[in-house]
Write a protein that holds these residues in place. Structure first.
Motif, PDB file in Angstrom:
ATOM      1  N   ASN A  66       1.033  -6.385  19.193  1.00 16.05           N
ATOM      2  CA  ASN A  66      -0.160  -7.998  19.676  1.00 16.05           C
ATOM      3  C   ASN A  66      -0.868  -6.614  19.655  1.00 16.05           C
ATOM      4  O   ASN A  66      -1.600  -5.892  19.831  1.00 16.05           O
ATOM      5  N   LEU A  67      -1.690  -7.923  18.304  1.00 20.97           N
ATOM      6  CA  LEU A  67      -3.827  -6.520  18.525  1.00 20.97           C
ATOM      7  C   LEU A  67      -4.720  -6.688  19.498  1.00 20.97           C
ATOM      8  O   LEU A  67      -5.057  -6.039  20.351  1.00 20.97           O
ATOM      9  N   GLU A  68      -3.636  -7.634  20.536  1.00 17.88           N
ATOM     10  CA  GLU A  68      -4.707  -8.155  21.512  1.00 17.88           C
ATOM     11  C   GLU A  68      -4.305  -6.939  22.816  1.00 17.88           C
ATOM     12  O   GLU A  68      -5.567  -6.730  23.225  1.00 17.88           O
ATOM     13  N   ASN A  90      -2.310   7.612  16.493  1.00 14.56           N
ATOM     14  CA  ASN A  90      -0.871   8.452  16.752  1.00 14.56           C
ATOM     15  C   ASN A  90       0.431   7.426  16.508  1.00 14.56           C
ATOM     16  O   ASN A  90       1.802   7.535  16.003  1.00 14.56           O
ATOM     17  N   ALA A  91      -0.021   6.438  17.390  1.00 13.33           N
ATOM     18  CA  ALA A  91       1.103   5.417  17.859  1.00 13.33           C
ATOM     19  C   ALA A  91       1.651   5.227  16.032  1.00 13.33           C
ATOM     20  O   ALA A  91       1.375   4.465  15.297  1.00 13.33           O
ATOM     21  N   GLY A  92       3.209   4.869  16.027  1.00 18.03           N
ATOM     22  CA  GLY A  92       3.702   4.312  15.145  1.00 18.03           C
ATOM     23  C   GLY A  92       5.247   4.373  15.494  1.00 18.03           C
ATOM     24  O   GLY A  92       6.212   4.818  16.379  1.00 18.03           O
ATOM     25  N   ILE A  93       5.851   3.331  14.400  1.00 21.86           N
ATOM     26  CA  ILE A  93       6.995   3.192  14.420  1.00 21.86           C
ATOM     27  C   ILE A  93       8.354   3.555  13.703  1.00 21.86           C
ATOM     28  O   ILE A  93       7.505   3.847  12.085  1.00 21.86           O
ATOM     29  N   ASN A  94       9.196   3.879  13.449  1.00 17.12           N
ATOM     30  CA  ASN A  94       9.851   3.854  12.354  1.00 17.12           C
ATOM     31  C   ASN A  94      11.809   2.842  12.386  1.00 17.12           C
ATOM     32  O   ASN A  94      12.277   2.840  13.637  1.00 17.12           O
ATOM     33  N   VAL A  95      12.208   2.642  11.173  1.00 10.81           N
ATOM     34  CA  VAL A  95      13.335   1.956  10.469  1.00 10.81           C
ATOM     35  C   VAL A  95      13.704   2.963   9.601  1.00 10.81           C
ATOM     36  O   VAL A  95      13.056   3.371   8.917  1.00 10.81           O
ATOM     37  N   VAL A  96      15.877   3.824   9.658  1.00  9.97           N
ATOM     38  CA  VAL A  96      15.455   3.619   8.825  1.00  9.97           C
ATOM     39  C   VAL A  96      16.974   2.855   8.082  1.00  9.97           C
ATOM     40  O   VAL A  96      17.957   2.448   8.041  1.00  9.97           O
ATOM     41  N   GLU A  97      16.224   2.580   6.530  1.00  7.32           N
ATOM     42  CA  GLU A  97      16.865   2.208   5.425  1.00  7.32           C
ATOM     43  C   GLU A  97      16.617   2.464   4.396  1.00  7.32           C
ATOM     44  O   GLU A  97      15.155   2.301   4.156  1.00  7.32           O
ATOM     45  N   ASP A  98      18.253   1.836   3.672  1.00  9.74           N
ATOM     46  CA  ASP A  98      17.512   1.694   2.090  1.00  9.74           C
ATOM     47  C   ASP A  98      16.480   0.329   1.708  1.00  9.74           C
ATOM     48  O   ASP A  98      16.307  -0.658   2.615  1.00  9.74           O
ATOM     49  N   LEU A  99      16.370   0.837   0.281  1.00 12.06           N
ATOM     50  CA  LEU A  99      15.980  -0.506  -0.398  1.00 12.06           C
ATOM     51  C   LEU A  99      17.161  -1.677  -0.146  1.00 12.06           C
ATOM     52  O   LEU A  99      16.071  -3.352   0.418  1.00 12.06           O
ATOM     53  N   PHE A 111       4.387  -2.547   9.106  1.00 12.47           N
ATOM     54  CA  PHE A 111       3.378  -3.011   8.897  1.00 12.47           C
ATOM     55  C   PHE A 111       2.218  -3.358   9.526  1.00 12.47           C
ATOM     56  O   PHE A 111       1.282  -3.028   9.884  1.00 12.47           O
ATOM     57  N   GLN A 112       3.187  -4.206  10.531  1.00 13.07           N
ATOM     58  CA  GLN A 112       1.942  -4.703  11.950  1.00 13.07           C
ATOM     59  C   GLN A 112       1.644  -3.319  13.031  1.00 13.07           C
ATOM     60  O   GLN A 112       0.403  -3.727  13.528  1.00 13.07           O
ATOM     61  N   VAL A 113       2.640  -2.295  13.305  1.00 14.60           N
ATOM     62  CA  VAL A 113       2.113  -2.130  14.296  1.00 14.60           C
ATOM     63  C   VAL A 113       1.751  -0.266  13.810  1.00 14.60           C
ATOM     64  O   VAL A 113       0.639   0.162  14.411  1.00 14.60           O
ATOM     65  N   MET A 156       5.748   3.984   3.382  1.00 16.40           N
ATOM     66  CA  MET A 156       4.704   2.260   2.268  1.00 16.40           C
ATOM     67  C   MET A 156       3.629   2.897   3.981  1.00 16.40           C
ATOM     68  O   MET A 156       2.764   2.529   3.339  1.00 16.40           O
ATOM     69  N   THR A 157       4.406   2.508   5.064  1.00 19.91           N
ATOM     70  CA  THR A 157       2.977   2.893   5.714  1.00 19.91           C
ATOM     71  C   THR A 157       2.359   4.000   6.253  1.00 19.91           C
ATOM     72  O   THR A 157       1.274   3.616   6.107  1.00 19.91           O
ATOM     73  N   LYS A 158       2.746   4.763   6.136  1.00 16.65           N
ATOM     74  CA  LYS A 158       2.296   5.704   6.118  1.00 16.65           C
ATOM     75  C   LYS A 158       1.479   6.026   4.898  1.00 16.65           C
ATOM     76  O   LYS A 158      -0.433   6.868   4.684  1.00 16.65           O
ATOM     77  N   ALA A 159       1.367   5.523   3.691  1.00  7.42           N
ATOM     78  CA  ALA A 159       0.681   6.073   2.986  1.00  7.42           C
ATOM     79  C   ALA A 159      -0.403   4.784   2.231  1.00  7.42           C
ATOM     80  O   ALA A 159      -1.274   5.642   2.405  1.00  7.42           O
ATOM     81  N   ALA A 160      -0.495   3.593   4.001  1.00  3.83           N
ATOM     82  CA  ALA A 160      -1.168   3.157   3.341  1.00  3.83           C
ATOM     83  C   ALA A 160      -2.435   3.930   4.609  1.00  3.83           C
ATOM     84  O   ALA A 160      -3.560   3.710   4.563  1.00  3.83           O
ATOM     85  N   ILE A 161      -2.030   4.584   5.395  1.00  7.83           N
ATOM     86  CA  ILE A 161      -2.565   5.163   6.125  1.00  7.83           C
ATOM     87  C   ILE A 161      -3.853   6.485   5.351  1.00  7.83           C
ATOM     88  O   ILE A 161      -4.427   7.021   5.871  1.00  7.83           O
TER      89      ILE A 161
END
Length: 254
Positions: A66-68, A90-99, A111-113, A156-161
């Protein structure tokens, strides 16, 4: 280190690396804002921080989807302290999935979080960091540029970071703001434990991970917080745009 009376925001501070980082800054007599989703944990961290020497602690319960909520972190900090010296993203989350099994809902969520919310809090904090000649330390990951099985979305998200770190560092260096990141490999945290259904699965994962690391063990949250404090301090005053890998030598062999 020179954090006495500095204003420090640590996101994702209710556990793991964020908790260790908040406690480490507290020992140096700063004013803190800590955020997270678990209010009971945040209250515990706040009490520990005050016992360790923090001058004051602002708690902001925030869901980074939530951006608010994200915006309220900067607003609460400035309302209380009138300035910002250090932002630890530092805040972040993960899911364990392959393509093959990646869900688009998880793509959007990560990507939101992990990215959009980090970009937003950085946007809002930056004017205050320019004023204070402060700095940012982002928590990226080893998997930002290394393959880790089933960590496709996280990578992918950490590369963006990491790219956010480098670009922002270059853009704001002329204004006196430094921006760096840490990129840890496997670190023992409570969140990491929650990924496993059984203790046996947990033990096997960490045993296998340690065996693949040249130094022979996984990392500790406090080792990450030590690196964060170093990058935020004047001891690294000539360091910006760097993504410091904390991996026990893993990147040397894979």
């Amino acid at each position: 280190m020179e954090f006495v009376d500095k204003i420090v925001i640590v996101t994702g501070a209710s556990s793991g690396i964020g908790r260790a980082t908040a406690l480490a800054f507290a020992e140096h007599g700063c004013f803190l804002t800590i955020t997270g989703r678990n209010m009971a944990n945040l209250n515990d961290v706040s009490s520990l921080c005050k016992n360790k020497g923090a001058k004051d602690v602002v708690i902001v319960k925030a869901e980074f989807k939530n951006l608010e909520d994200v915006e309220s972190i900067v607003h609460a900090t400035v309302e209380k302290y009138k300035k910002i010296d250090v932002l630890v993203n530092n805040a972040g989350i993960n899911v364990v999935e392959d393509l093959e099994n990646t869900k688009m809902t998880n793509f959007d969520l990560l990507f939101q979080v992990n990215v959009k919310s980090m970009l937003r809090i950085t946007q809002l904090a930056m004017p205050y960091l320019v004023e204070s000649k402060g700095n940012i330390v982002n928590v990226s990951s080893y998997c930002a540029d290394k393959h880790v099985p089933k960590f496709l979305l996280l990578g992918m998200t950490k590369a963006a970071i990491s790219q956010l770190t480098k670009t922002t560092a270059l853009d704001y260096a002329p204004k006196g703001v430094r921006v760096n990141a840490i990129c840890p490999y496997v670190v023992l945290t409570g969140i990491a434990r929650d990924r496993f259904d059984t203790r046996e699965e947990f033990d096997k994962y960490y045993k296998d991970a340690a065996a693949a690391i040249p130094l022979g063990r996984i990392g500790e949250a406090e080792e990450c917080s030590n690196a964060i404090l170093f990058l935020a301090s004047n001891k690294s005053a000539w360091t910006t745009g760097q993504c410091l890998v904390l991996d026990g030598g893993k990147g040397l062999v894979s």
